[in-house]
Scaffold this motif. Sequence first.
Motif, PDB file in Angstrom:
ATOM      1  N   THR A 192      78.896  57.499  56.043  1.00 51.86           N
ATOM      2  CA  THR A 192      77.511  57.938  55.933  1.00 51.86           C
ATOM      3  C   THR A 192      77.053  57.840  54.475  1.00 51.86           C
ATOM      4  O   THR A 192      77.853  58.032  53.549  1.00 51.86           O
ATOM      5  CB  THR A 192      77.333  59.395  56.411  1.00 51.86           C
ATOM      6  N   HIS A 193      75.775  57.558  54.299  1.00 54.19           N
ATOM      7  CA  HIS A 193      75.189  57.530  52.965  1.00 54.19           C
ATOM      8  C   HIS A 193      75.224  58.917  52.338  1.00 54.19           C
ATOM      9  O   HIS A 193      75.564  59.094  51.173  1.00 54.19           O
ATOM     10  CB  HIS A 193      73.752  57.015  53.051  1.00 54.19           C
ATOM     11  N   GLY A 194      74.803  59.921  53.090  1.00 55.95           N
ATOM     12  CA  GLY A 194      74.940  61.298  52.659  1.00 55.95           C
ATOM     13  C   GLY A 194      73.729  61.913  51.985  1.00 55.95           C
ATOM     14  O   GLY A 194      73.671  63.137  51.835  1.00 55.95           O
ATOM     15  N   ASP A 195      72.770  61.096  51.559  1.00 58.17           N
ATOM     16  CA  ASP A 195      71.557  61.634  50.906  1.00 58.17           C
ATOM     17  C   ASP A 195      70.380  60.720  51.252  1.00 58.17           C
ATOM     18  O   ASP A 195      69.641  60.281  50.372  1.00 58.17           O
ATOM     19  CB  ASP A 195      71.771  61.708  49.400  1.00 58.17           C
ATOM     20  N   LEU A 196      70.209  60.466  52.532  1.00 58.66           N
ATOM     21  CA  LEU A 196      69.343  59.379  52.982  1.00 58.66           C
ATOM     22  C   LEU A 196      67.907  59.827  53.213  1.00 58.66           C
ATOM     23  O   LEU A 196      67.357  59.706  54.304  1.00 58.66           O
ATOM     24  CB  LEU A 196      69.925  58.742  54.251  1.00 58.66           C
ATOM     25  N   TRP A 197      67.271  60.360  52.163  1.00 58.05           N
ATOM     26  CA  TRP A 197      65.843  60.610  52.290  1.00 58.05           C
ATOM     27  C   TRP A 197      65.086  59.321  51.995  1.00 58.05           C
ATOM     28  O   TRP A 197      65.645  58.352  51.460  1.00 58.05           O
ATOM     29  CB  TRP A 197      65.412  61.773  51.422  1.00 58.05           C
ATOM     30  N   ALA A 198      63.816  59.292  52.363  1.00 55.48           N
ATOM     31  CA  ALA A 198      63.061  58.039  52.328  1.00 55.48           C
ATOM     32  C   ALA A 198      63.013  57.418  50.934  1.00 55.48           C
ATOM     33  O   ALA A 198      62.972  56.187  50.802  1.00 55.48           O
ATOM     34  CB  ALA A 198      61.640  58.275  52.855  1.00 55.48           C
ATOM     35  N   GLN A 199      63.028  58.234  49.864  1.00 52.51           N
ATOM     36  CA  GLN A 199      62.959  57.696  48.507  1.00 52.51           C
ATOM     37  C   GLN A 199      64.197  56.878  48.149  1.00 52.51           C
ATOM     38  O   GLN A 199      64.167  56.105  47.186  1.00 52.51           O
ATOM     39  CB  GLN A 199      62.790  58.843  47.502  1.00 52.51           C
ATOM     40  N   ASN A 200      65.286  57.058  48.873  1.00 54.90           N
ATOM     41  CA  ASN A 200      66.510  56.318  48.584  1.00 54.90           C
ATOM     42  C   ASN A 200      66.639  55.037  49.384  1.00 54.90           C
ATOM     43  O   ASN A 200      67.696  54.395  49.375  1.00 54.90           O
ATOM     44  CB  ASN A 200      67.737  57.211  48.825  1.00 54.90           C
ATOM     45  N   ILE A 201      65.573  54.655  50.075  1.00 57.47           N
ATOM     46  CA  ILE A 201      65.534  53.400  50.823  1.00 57.47           C
ATOM     47  C   ILE A 201      64.568  52.462  50.107  1.00 57.47           C
ATOM     48  O   ILE A 201      63.357  52.690  50.088  1.00 57.47           O
ATOM     49  CB  ILE A 201      65.081  53.628  52.277  1.00 57.47           C
ATOM     50  N   LEU A 202      65.104  51.414  49.504  1.00 53.24           N
ATOM     51  CA  LEU A 202      64.309  50.445  48.750  1.00 53.24           C
ATOM     52  C   LEU A 202      64.504  49.063  49.359  1.00 53.24           C
ATOM     53  O   LEU A 202      64.913  48.944  50.508  1.00 53.24           O
ATOM     54  CB  LEU A 202      64.701  50.482  47.277  1.00 53.24           C
ATOM     55  N   ALA A 203      64.209  48.020  48.584  1.00 52.48           N
ATOM     56  CA  ALA A 203      64.324  46.655  49.098  1.00 52.48           C
ATOM     57  C   ALA A 203      64.947  45.754  48.036  1.00 52.48           C
ATOM     58  O   ALA A 203      64.747  45.949  46.830  1.00 52.48           O
ATOM     59  CB  ALA A 203      62.951  46.109  49.505  1.00 52.48           C
ATOM     60  N   THR A 204      65.680  44.769  48.492  1.00 54.39           N
ATOM     61  CA  THR A 204      66.218  43.739  47.608  1.00 54.39           C
ATOM     62  C   THR A 204      65.078  42.830  47.151  1.00 54.39           C
ATOM     63  O   THR A 204      63.964  42.886  47.697  1.00 54.39           O
ATOM     64  CB  THR A 204      67.270  42.907  48.337  1.00 54.39           C
ATOM     65  N   PRO A 205      65.319  41.946  46.155  1.00 54.63           N
ATOM     66  CA  PRO A 205      64.260  41.023  45.725  1.00 54.63           C
ATOM     67  C   PRO A 205      63.689  40.173  46.848  1.00 54.63           C
ATOM     68  O   PRO A 205      62.520  39.779  46.788  1.00 54.63           O
ATOM     69  CB  PRO A 205      64.962  40.168  44.667  1.00 54.63           C
ATOM     70  N   ASP A 206      64.496  39.895  47.893  1.00 53.84           N
ATOM     71  CA  ASP A 206      63.965  39.101  49.016  1.00 53.84           C
ATOM     72  C   ASP A 206      63.471  39.973  50.165  1.00 53.84           C
ATOM     73  O   ASP A 206      63.196  39.479  51.264  1.00 53.84           O
ATOM     74  CB  ASP A 206      65.012  38.106  49.508  1.00 53.84           C
ATOM     75  N   GLY A 207      63.338  41.285  49.937  1.00 56.17           N
ATOM     76  CA  GLY A 207      62.693  42.160  50.908  1.00 56.17           C
ATOM     77  C   GLY A 207      63.583  42.797  51.947  1.00 56.17           C
ATOM     78  O   GLY A 207      63.084  43.446  52.873  1.00 56.17           O
ATOM     79  N   GLN A 208      64.920  42.678  51.813  1.00 57.96           N
ATOM     80  CA  GLN A 208      65.821  43.301  52.771  1.00 57.96           C
ATOM     81  C   GLN A 208      66.076  44.765  52.397  1.00 57.96           C
ATOM     82  O   GLN A 208      66.013  45.143  51.220  1.00 57.96           O
ATOM     83  CB  GLN A 208      67.153  42.548  52.799  1.00 57.96           C
ATOM     84  N   PRO A 209      66.359  45.622  53.376  1.00 59.90           N
ATOM     85  CA  PRO A 209      66.617  47.031  53.067  1.00 59.90           C
ATOM     86  C   PRO A 209      67.808  47.198  52.129  1.00 59.90           C
ATOM     87  O   PRO A 209      68.827  46.506  52.254  1.00 59.90           O
ATOM     88  CB  PRO A 209      66.908  47.644  54.440  1.00 59.90           C
ATOM     89  N   ALA A 210      67.682  48.115  51.185  1.00 59.92           N
ATOM     90  CA  ALA A 210      68.742  48.422  50.231  1.00 59.92           C
ATOM     91  C   ALA A 210      68.757  49.924  49.978  1.00 59.92           C
ATOM     92  O   ALA A 210      67.709  50.586  50.054  1.00 59.92           O
ATOM     93  CB  ALA A 210      68.534  47.659  48.928  1.00 59.92           C
ATOM     94  N   LEU A 211      69.924  50.450  49.656  1.00 61.35           N
ATOM     95  CA  LEU A 211      70.097  51.885  49.486  1.00 61.35           C
ATOM     96  C   LEU A 211      70.553  52.239  48.081  1.00 61.35           C
ATOM     97  O   LEU A 211      71.297  51.481  47.453  1.00 61.35           O
ATOM     98  CB  LEU A 211      71.120  52.421  50.494  1.00 61.35           C
ATOM     99  N   ILE A 212      70.108  53.401  47.608  1.00 60.76           N
ATOM    100  CA  ILE A 212      70.518  53.922  46.309  1.00 60.76           C
ATOM    101  C   ILE A 212      70.963  55.377  46.467  1.00 60.76           C
ATOM    102  O   ILE A 212      70.826  55.964  47.542  1.00 60.76           O
ATOM    103  CB  ILE A 212      69.374  53.828  45.271  1.00 60.76           C
TER     104      ILE A 212
END
Length: 294
Positions: A192-212
């Motif tokens: 599990t990611h463990g801190d998966l609020w919406a602000q931690n969901i971004l995108a790669t340069p080509d627009g794919q989902p990425a997590l921080i």
Amino acid sequence: MVRSAPFLLECLHRAGMRDVVTVEPATGGLAALAGIATRRNAPPVFVKAFADAPADDVFVAEAEGLATLRELGGVATPEVILADRELLVLSVLRPRPRSETFWEQFAHALARMHMSTTHPRFGWHRDNWLGRRRQINTWHDDGFAFFAQHRLLRWLGQPRVEAALDPAHRAALERLCHRLPDLLPDRPACLTHGDLWAQNILATPDGQPALIDPAVSYMWAEVDLAHVWSTSPPPEAQRFFAVYADLTSLDDDWPTRMPLLQLRQHLTVLAQFDDDWGAGDQIRATLAPFRTRT
């Protein structure tokens, strides 16, 4: 108060990144100082640091979590350029696009990660961090006991939690923990990611989902789902929940479990921040049915 841009610039120079010329503060984070650093002859980077780090392993643990999500979970994360006791330097991601297609892609990515990483035990090989608080990940064979001990009850000794919850609420939390096997399905652990609020969901340069900003562990998949569900996702995210539920064969009652599972994150927020953004009220509302013995 520490001014973030000069402080981050100084940290980068001290770490040997002398080609950084400016740092612009970044918004979104709650615990650390963050910014986008411009370099003379290289792409910009994202940098994060604490004015007074809570421990030496905060960013090392975060970098390991990013690598684990990418290598084991198959989810995109930023490249780790530098991680030490003082700062974390990452490649720059894009804001996520405002589209249902993006969220459908994220549903597939998250479901794939959860379903492909099942584990016989709950926990992680090391503790890591949620903001400025350590996340305890001691291994346990029983998911209900692990969740109760290391995700809920562990916050009761925190001063802000003690101030916000009266003895009846604290007793209600203990009563809820005792009843977890009756309230939640018995599911296996997975990454599990463990801190998966919406602000931690971004995108790669080509627009794919990425997590921080992970706080990884082997835990119930629905802990991640609850965090997305409970942190005001945008309207275009509604398709995410339907797709994820279909891919993972969730029963129709899954939304009723979200407040119980999100107690963990509400307690984390309540423990750390003077402005708890309604976490205290959410906790008290969820605990209300457990205030009297039934």
